[in-house]
Design an enzyme around this catalytic site. Structure first.
Site, PDB file in Angstrom:
ATOM      1  CE1 TYR A 135      -4.222   2.194   0.534  1.00 17.43           C
ATOM      2  CE2 TYR A 135      -2.656   3.561   2.011  1.00 17.43           C
ATOM      3  CZ  TYR A 135      -3.755   3.134   1.195  1.00 17.43           C
ATOM      4  OH  TYR A 135      -4.863   4.278   1.049  1.00 17.43           O
TER       5      TYR A 135
ATOM      6  CG  HIS B 133      -0.766   5.493  -1.561  1.00 18.36           C
ATOM      7  ND1 HIS B 133      -1.345   4.184  -1.567  1.00 18.36           N
ATOM      8  CD2 HIS B 133      -2.062   6.455  -1.895  1.00 18.36           C
ATOM      9  CE1 HIS B 133      -2.627   4.287  -1.593  1.00 18.36           C
ATOM     10  NE2 HIS B 133      -2.980   5.693  -1.689  1.00 18.36           N
TER      11      HIS B 133
ATOM     12  CE1 TYR C  29      -6.376  11.062   1.186  1.00 14.14           C
ATOM     13  CE2 TYR C  29      -6.845  11.202  -1.160  1.00 14.14           C
ATOM     14  CZ  TYR C  29      -7.009  10.509  -0.155  1.00 14.14           C
ATOM     15  OH  TYR C  29      -7.819   9.378  -0.021  1.00 14.14           O
TER      16      TYR C  29
ATOM     17  CD1 TRP D 276      -6.407   5.086  -6.291  1.00 11.57           C
ATOM     18  CD2 TRP D 276      -4.500   4.915  -7.369  1.00 11.57           C
ATOM     19  NE1 TRP D 276      -5.479   5.034  -5.245  1.00 11.57           N
ATOM     20  CE2 TRP D 276      -4.121   4.873  -5.940  1.00 11.57           C
ATOM     21  CE3 TRP D 276      -3.448   4.741  -7.924  1.00 11.57           C
ATOM     22  CZ2 TRP D 276      -2.993   4.733  -5.239  1.00 11.57           C
ATOM     23  CZ3 TRP D 276      -1.993   4.644  -7.685  1.00 11.57           C
ATOM     24  CH2 TRP D 276      -1.720   4.743  -6.005  1.00 11.57           C
ATOM     25  CD1 TRP D 277     -10.713   4.541  -6.445  1.00 13.38           C
ATOM     26  CD2 TRP D 277     -12.670   4.199  -7.341  1.00 13.38           C
ATOM     27  NE1 TRP D 277     -11.567   5.340  -5.902  1.00 13.38           N
ATOM     28  CE2 TRP D 277     -12.831   5.346  -6.587  1.00 13.38           C
ATOM     29  CE3 TRP D 277     -13.800   4.153  -7.930  1.00 13.38           C
ATOM     30  CZ2 TRP D 277     -13.740   6.088  -6.443  1.00 13.38           C
ATOM     31  CZ3 TRP D 277     -15.036   5.010  -8.036  1.00 13.38           C
ATOM     32  CH2 TRP D 277     -14.817   5.845  -6.980  1.00 13.38           C
TER      33      TRP D 277
END
Length: 104
Positions: free
Chosen positions: A18, A22, A41, A76-77
């Site tokens: 993860y 990112h 963010y 991206w999802w």
């Protein structure tokens, strides 16, 4: 500016993956976030529960909502769906958190 906080859930054993995904966030995704009013963010991980806590500062709620319909966000999802809990459309399952305190 609007502050938002969300909770998501990462599958066990995918903490490093993860973070890696990112760290390598696609330039098109960065641009889409900026274009849809994201000022700040950050995502935090609770290592005991694999819960993810996202904190966003956005310009406008409607502008932010439109980001879900962009082609790059859909991509991206799909890219993230194998390592975290998602809905049928591969959007992350999120819980909106209620702000109860803010110190400026």
């Amino acid at each position: 500016m609007t502050r938002k906080a969300i909770r998501m859930q990462l599958y066990p054993g995918y903490e490093n993956e993860y973070k890696k995904r990112h760290d390598e966030l696609w330039p098109e995704m960065r641009n889409m976030l900026k274009d849809h009013g994201v000022i700040n963010y950050a995502i935090f991980l609770d290592k005991e529960t694999n819960a993810l806590f996202g904190y966003l500062e956005i310009e406008d709620e409607d502008k932010w909502a439109q980001s879900a319909y962009t082609e790059i966000n859909q991509k991206w999802w799909n890219h993230m769906a194998d390592i975290m809990e998602t809905n049928e459309d591969h959007s992350p399952k999120t819980v909106n958190l209620v702000e109860v305190f803010n110190f400026n």
